[in-house]
Design a protein around this motif. Sequence first.
Motif, mmCIF file in Angstrom:
data_model
loop_
_atom_site.group_PDB
_atom_site.id
_atom_site.type_symbol
_atom_site.label_atom_id
_atom_site.label_comp_id
_atom_site.label_asym_id
_atom_site.label_seq_id
_atom_site.Cartn_x
_atom_site.Cartn_y
_atom_site.Cartn_z
ATOM 1 N N PHE A 152 -59.252 74.756 82.265
ATOM 2 C CA PHE A 152 -58.137 75.314 81.501
ATOM 3 C C PHE A 152 -58.604 76.235 80.377
ATOM 4 N N SER A 153 -59.094 75.667 79.287
ATOM 5 C CA SER A 153 -59.418 76.469 78.107
ATOM 6 C C SER A 153 -60.693 77.285 78.307
ATOM 7 N N GLY A 154 -60.578 78.598 78.160
ATOM 8 C CA GLY A 154 -61.715 79.481 78.333
ATOM 9 C C GLY A 154 -61.842 80.028 79.736
ATOM 10 N N THR A 155 -61.067 79.464 80.679
ATOM 11 C CA THR A 155 -61.099 79.922 82.066
ATOM 12 C C THR A 155 -59.716 80.393 82.493
ATOM 13 N N LEU A 156 -58.763 79.471 82.572
ATOM 14 C CA LEU A 156 -57.396 79.852 82.911
ATOM 15 C C LEU A 156 -56.716 80.559 81.748
ATOM 16 N N ILE A 157 -56.987 80.084 80.538
ATOM 17 C CA ILE A 157 -56.467 80.765 79.351
ATOM 18 C C ILE A 157 -57.628 81.360 78.574
ATOM 19 N N LYS A 158 -57.339 82.412 77.823
ATOM 20 C CA LYS A 158 -58.371 83.126 77.079
ATOM 21 C C LYS A 158 -59.086 82.191 76.101
ATOM 22 N N PRO A 159 -60.361 82.428 75.856
ATOM 23 C CA PRO A 159 -61.128 81.542 74.979
ATOM 24 C C PRO A 159 -60.630 81.488 73.538
ATOM 25 N N ASP A 160 -59.962 82.563 73.082
ATOM 26 C CA ASP A 160 -59.525 82.550 71.687
ATOM 27 C C ASP A 160 -58.216 81.798 71.471
ATOM 28 N N ILE A 209 -55.838 71.986 88.105
ATOM 29 C CA ILE A 209 -56.454 72.132 86.789
ATOM 30 C C ILE A 209 -57.125 70.806 86.452
ATOM 31 N N VAL A 210 -58.404 70.864 86.116
ATOM 32 C CA VAL A 210 -59.126 69.691 85.614
ATOM 33 C C VAL A 210 -59.679 70.070 84.248
ATOM 34 N N SER A 211 -59.318 69.294 83.228
ATOM 35 C CA SER A 211 -59.639 69.716 81.866
ATOM 36 C C SER A 211 -59.764 68.536 80.917
ATOM 37 N N GLU A 242 -63.114 72.423 97.362
ATOM 38 C CA GLU A 242 -63.916 73.501 97.942
ATOM 39 C C GLU A 242 -64.634 74.338 96.885
ATOM 40 N N TYR A 243 -63.950 74.625 95.780
ATOM 41 C CA TYR A 243 -64.512 75.456 94.718
ATOM 42 C C TYR A 243 -64.137 74.861 93.363
ATOM 43 N N VAL A 244 -65.068 75.003 92.409
ATOM 44 C CA VAL A 244 -64.804 74.590 91.030
ATOM 45 C C VAL A 244 -65.116 75.780 90.128
ATOM 46 N N ILE A 245 -64.123 76.209 89.349
ATOM 47 C CA ILE A 245 -64.237 77.404 88.511
ATOM 48 C C ILE A 245 -64.233 76.998 87.040
ATOM 49 N N GLY A 246 -65.192 77.502 86.269
ATOM 50 C CA GLY A 246 -65.228 77.175 84.850
ATOM 51 C C GLY A 246 -66.051 78.158 84.046
ATOM 52 N N ASP A 247 -65.927 78.051 82.720
ATOM 53 C CA ASP A 247 -66.670 78.944 81.824
ATOM 54 C C ASP A 247 -67.881 78.273 81.209
ATOM 55 N N TRP A 251 -66.051 85.094 80.851
ATOM 56 C CA TRP A 251 -65.221 85.482 79.701
ATOM 57 C C TRP A 251 -64.900 84.308 78.766
ATOM 58 N N GLY A 252 -65.534 83.169 78.969
ATOM 59 C CA GLY A 252 -65.207 81.993 78.162
ATOM 60 C C GLY A 252 -66.229 81.656 77.097
#
Length: 233
Positions: free
Chosen positions: A9-17, A131-133, A182-187, A207-208
């Motif tokens: 979620f934070s820094g990946t799905l939503i902007k880091p700031d 979403i896993v956060s 299948e895939y895990v996406i993170g910053d 971008w995170g």
Amino acid sequence: MNKIVVVDFSGTLIKPDVAEKANLLRYEILGIPKPSDESHKKQHGNKGHYDVIKQFISEQYGVTDNMQIKFVQNYGDEVTLSGKDVKTVIMTDLFRNAMYLVAIKEGNNIFPKGMIETLLTIQKRGYKLAIVSGIRTDIISGMLAISECPLNFDYIFGQDPVLSRDSNVQLNQELSKKGKIEYVIGDKLDDFKPAKSFQAKSIWVDWGHPTGGEREYADFSVHDPKDLEKIIK
């Protein structure tokens, strides 16, 4: 079997700031002096700000770690929380309020440009989106609703108000019961490190808030959300 793509979620799905802005709002509410930008980013990255916030909560609300406080769960049983847990509830309640304020002010601007459109494309390809956060589930789902996000996530596995769940192990294990990850996406490295446990591919977004070693560890690295479509086919 469901094919699942996990998104932090934070820094990946939503902007880091976004979380940084919310945390500064929480500081303002508690009367905590605003740190320098460098200090704030460092504290936020290693969760050192938790200790600062809890100390102010102790001083302002008189809650100490060894207190025993009755708490009724939503539509559930009465439990007894330690003062330490109550401070965490207060801390995360304040963060929820601040995150909601950022969401209503910025709307869909909380998301990196093109991220939602890309995930919609991936979902249309037959993948379930999760979403896993380490952020509370009600914060995540609330911000999606407030920002009027057009994407409906199939699963959200987040934290509870006392942050008792291990977001890197327990939550992914719970999610794996829903299908094949299948895939895990993170910053950050911790976001996608669990991928190997599920024979999934890891994707680092740059971008995170990287903590170090992400590019070397991840199976893929992306600079633009649109690049995810080239990987997740």
